[in-house]
Scaffold this motif. Structure first.
Motif, PDB file in Angstrom:
ATOM      1  N   VAL A 125       0.839  -1.204   0.000  1.00 27.89           N
ATOM      2  CA  VAL A 125       0.000   0.000   0.000  1.00 27.89           C
ATOM      3  C   VAL A 125       0.870   1.249   0.000  1.00 27.89           C
ATOM      4  O   VAL A 125       0.623   2.213  -0.735  1.00 27.89           O
ATOM      5  CB  VAL A 125      -0.957   0.002   1.217  1.00 27.89           C
ATOM      6  CG1 VAL A 125      -1.650   1.353   1.353  1.00 27.89           C
ATOM      7  CG2 VAL A 125      -1.982  -1.112   1.081  1.00 27.89           C
ATOM      8  N   GLY A 126       1.912   1.233   0.833  1.00 27.70           N
ATOM      9  CA  GLY A 126       2.830   2.371   0.854  1.00 27.70           C
ATOM     10  C   GLY A 126       3.525   2.566  -0.477  1.00 27.70           C
ATOM     11  O   GLY A 126       3.693   3.704  -0.939  1.00 27.70           O
ATOM     12  N   ILE A 157       2.451   1.827  -3.516  1.00 29.98           N
ATOM     13  CA  ILE A 157       1.510   2.418  -4.482  1.00 29.98           C
ATOM     14  C   ILE A 157       1.367   3.917  -4.238  1.00 29.98           C
ATOM     15  O   ILE A 157       1.413   4.729  -5.173  1.00 29.98           O
ATOM     16  CB  ILE A 157       0.136   1.725  -4.386  1.00 29.98           C
ATOM     17  CG1 ILE A 157       0.255   0.270  -4.852  1.00 29.98           C
ATOM     18  CG2 ILE A 157      -0.900   2.470  -5.215  1.00 29.98           C
ATOM     19  CD1 ILE A 157      -0.993  -0.553  -4.609  1.00 29.98           C
ATOM     20  N   ALA A 158       1.217   4.290  -2.967  1.00 26.63           N
ATOM     21  CA  ALA A 158       1.078   5.713  -2.638  1.00 26.63           C
ATOM     22  C   ALA A 158       2.326   6.495  -3.034  1.00 26.63           C
ATOM     23  O   ALA A 158       2.240   7.602  -3.589  1.00 26.63           O
ATOM     24  CB  ALA A 158       0.813   5.875  -1.143  1.00 26.63           C
ATOM     25  N   GLY A 159       3.486   5.928  -2.778  1.00 29.97           N
ATOM     26  CA  GLY A 159       4.730   6.613  -3.121  1.00 29.97           C
ATOM     27  C   GLY A 159       4.906   6.782  -4.620  1.00 29.97           C
ATOM     28  O   GLY A 159       5.364   7.833  -5.088  1.00 29.97           O
ATOM     29  N   LEU A 209       2.555   7.058  -6.830  1.00 31.78           N
ATOM     30  CA  LEU A 209       1.629   8.107  -7.272  1.00 31.78           C
ATOM     31  C   LEU A 209       2.151   9.494  -6.889  1.00 31.78           C
ATOM     32  O   LEU A 209       2.014  10.456  -7.651  1.00 31.78           O
ATOM     33  CB  LEU A 209       0.248   7.876  -6.662  1.00 31.78           C
ATOM     34  CG  LEU A 209      -0.492   6.624  -7.175  1.00 31.78           C
ATOM     35  CD1 LEU A 209      -1.775   6.399  -6.383  1.00 31.78           C
ATOM     36  CD2 LEU A 209      -0.796   6.757  -8.667  1.00 31.78           C
ATOM     37  N   LEU A 210       2.782   9.598  -5.709  1.00 33.37           N
ATOM     38  CA  LEU A 210       3.355  10.875  -5.293  1.00 33.37           C
ATOM     39  C   LEU A 210       4.455  11.329  -6.250  1.00 33.37           C
ATOM     40  O   LEU A 210       4.607  12.526  -6.506  1.00 33.37           O
ATOM     41  CB  LEU A 210       3.934  10.763  -3.879  1.00 33.37           C
ATOM     42  CG  LEU A 210       2.941  10.811  -2.712  1.00 33.37           C
ATOM     43  CD1 LEU A 210       3.678  10.586  -1.400  1.00 33.37           C
ATOM     44  CD2 LEU A 210       2.211  12.156  -2.687  1.00 33.37           C
ATOM     45  N   VAL A 225       6.058   4.012   1.219  1.00 33.56           N
ATOM     46  CA  VAL A 225       5.788   5.257   0.491  1.00 33.56           C
ATOM     47  C   VAL A 225       7.089   5.838  -0.047  1.00 33.56           C
ATOM     48  O   VAL A 225       7.192   6.216  -1.225  1.00 33.56           O
ATOM     49  CB  VAL A 225       5.085   6.285   1.405  1.00 33.56           C
ATOM     50  CG1 VAL A 225       4.956   7.634   0.700  1.00 33.56           C
ATOM     51  CG2 VAL A 225       3.702   5.782   1.811  1.00 33.56           C
ATOM     52  N   TYR A 240       8.420   6.184  -4.010  1.00 31.22           N
ATOM     53  CA  TYR A 240       8.753   7.515  -4.525  1.00 31.22           C
ATOM     54  C   TYR A 240      10.181   7.563  -5.062  1.00 31.22           C
ATOM     55  O   TYR A 240      10.437   8.011  -6.172  1.00 31.22           O
ATOM     56  CB  TYR A 240       8.576   8.556  -3.422  1.00 31.22           C
ATOM     57  CG  TYR A 240       8.782   9.977  -3.896  1.00 31.22           C
ATOM     58  CD1 TYR A 240       7.705  10.728  -4.351  1.00 31.22           C
ATOM     59  CD2 TYR A 240      10.042  10.551  -3.904  1.00 31.22           C
ATOM     60  CE1 TYR A 240       7.891  12.027  -4.797  1.00 31.22           C
ATOM     61  CE2 TYR A 240      10.236  11.843  -4.349  1.00 31.22           C
ATOM     62  CZ  TYR A 240       9.158  12.577  -4.788  1.00 31.22           C
ATOM     63  OH  TYR A 240       9.351  13.852  -5.239  1.00 31.22           O
ATOM     64  N   VAL A 271       2.169   0.772 -11.318  1.00 33.98           N
ATOM     65  CA  VAL A 271       1.643   2.137 -11.366  1.00 33.98           C
ATOM     66  C   VAL A 271       2.282   2.911 -12.518  1.00 33.98           C
ATOM     67  O   VAL A 271       1.587   3.576 -13.307  1.00 33.98           O
ATOM     68  CB  VAL A 271       1.875   2.869 -10.033  1.00 33.98           C
ATOM     69  CG1 VAL A 271       1.513   4.355 -10.158  1.00 33.98           C
ATOM     70  CG2 VAL A 271       1.057   2.232  -8.915  1.00 33.98           C
TER      71      VAL A 271
END
Length: 272
Positions: free
Chosen positions: A94-95, A97-99, A101-102, A168, A172, A214
């Motif tokens: 989950v982290g 994926i968020a990273g 996208l950031l 995250v 990133y 992603v």
């Protein structure tokens, strides 16, 4: 003259390709043993003329092969810690994926100033890990009933939250993501360093995989596939070598290696 220019371009391209292949091998090996290979491969791509965004995304995808081969190399240790891995992997994914996208909405420099500090924190956790574990072992021996109890909720929550945050960061940029994971696991679990390293390889590889999905979905135009291919070949071979070397290193030597490479990474980021 045209033939000479074409030959010159081919030599330059060949030299660049060899540098990227070598960087992939070295990064794949370091990632498995320690966890900071991006600090080798990413600067090489930038020096070869690729933009930071293209270099970052292509590097992330290219190093997946090294993570997979390294994780397979640590499969015995990973089987012994399957329960821990199953608990932490979803938070890490989950982290990641968020990273990823950031990365597509924030400037490349957003984490630039905090990367050295994050690596330093990870190194401190790696060094402090044995002391924390020994203290916990002494408490458990003094109160045998405590040994069979599950970890306190606050510690479990802290571990899951920390792994998610590191995920995250890994999605990133990912430089020294492995060092941060090793530091967290050393502080908040009682596992041996080799076991921690096995779980680290799985979590970091998982982050790179979901970040790759992603990037392929929403940032296809920022992927340089020839670069990805060269990195993938080098990193996969490096991961195989890294697993064979890393699994044979004594814990003290492995910990020392992590601290030395992490310190060099901090100096490189701050002063160069």
């Amino acid at each position: 003259m045209t033939v000479e220019l074409a030959l010159s371009d081919a030599l330059v391209t060949g030299g660049k390709g060899a540098a990227i292949l070598a960087a992939g091998f070295w990064a794949g090996m370091i990632n498995v043993v320690v966890g900071s290979g991006t600090l080798v491969s990413f600067p090489v791509l930038v020096l070869c003329g690729y933009s930071p965004l293209v270099a970052n995304i292509s590097n992330n995808i290219g190093l997946v092969g090294g993570g997979l081969s390294g994780t397979i190399g640590y499969r015995r240790e990973l089987r012994e810690n399957a329960d821990l891995a199953r608990v932490l992997l979803p938070a890490s994914l989950v982290g990641g994926i968020a990273g990823a996208l950031l990365l597509l909405v924030l400037p490349d420099e957003a984490f630039g100033t905090v990367v050295p500090a994050l690596i330093a924190v990870g190194l401190l956790m790696v060094v402090a890990g044995p002391f924390v574990q020994r203290a916990a072992a002494r408490r458990a021996s003094a109160e045998p009933a405590e040994a069979d109890r599950p970890a306190p909720p606050a510690r479990r929550l802290g571990l899951l939250s920390g792994i998610a945050v590191v995920g995250v960061y890994g999605g990133y940029f990912g430089a020294a993501q492995g060092i941060l994971v090793v530091g967290l696991l050393s502080i908040l679990t009682a596992e041996s360093l080799q076991s921690v390293n096995a779980v680290k390889n799985l979590l970091v590889t998982g982050v790179n995989l979901v970040a790759t999905l992603v990037f392929m979905t929403v940032a296809w135009g920022s992927i340089d596939w020839p670069v990805v291919a060269l990195l993938a070949v080098g990193a996969t071979l490096g991961g195989v070598v890294g697993a064979r070397v890393g699994r044979r290193l004594p814990p003290r030597l492995l910990r020392t290696l992590i601290v030395v490479i992490g310190t060099v990474a901090i100096v490189n980021l701050v002063f160069f």
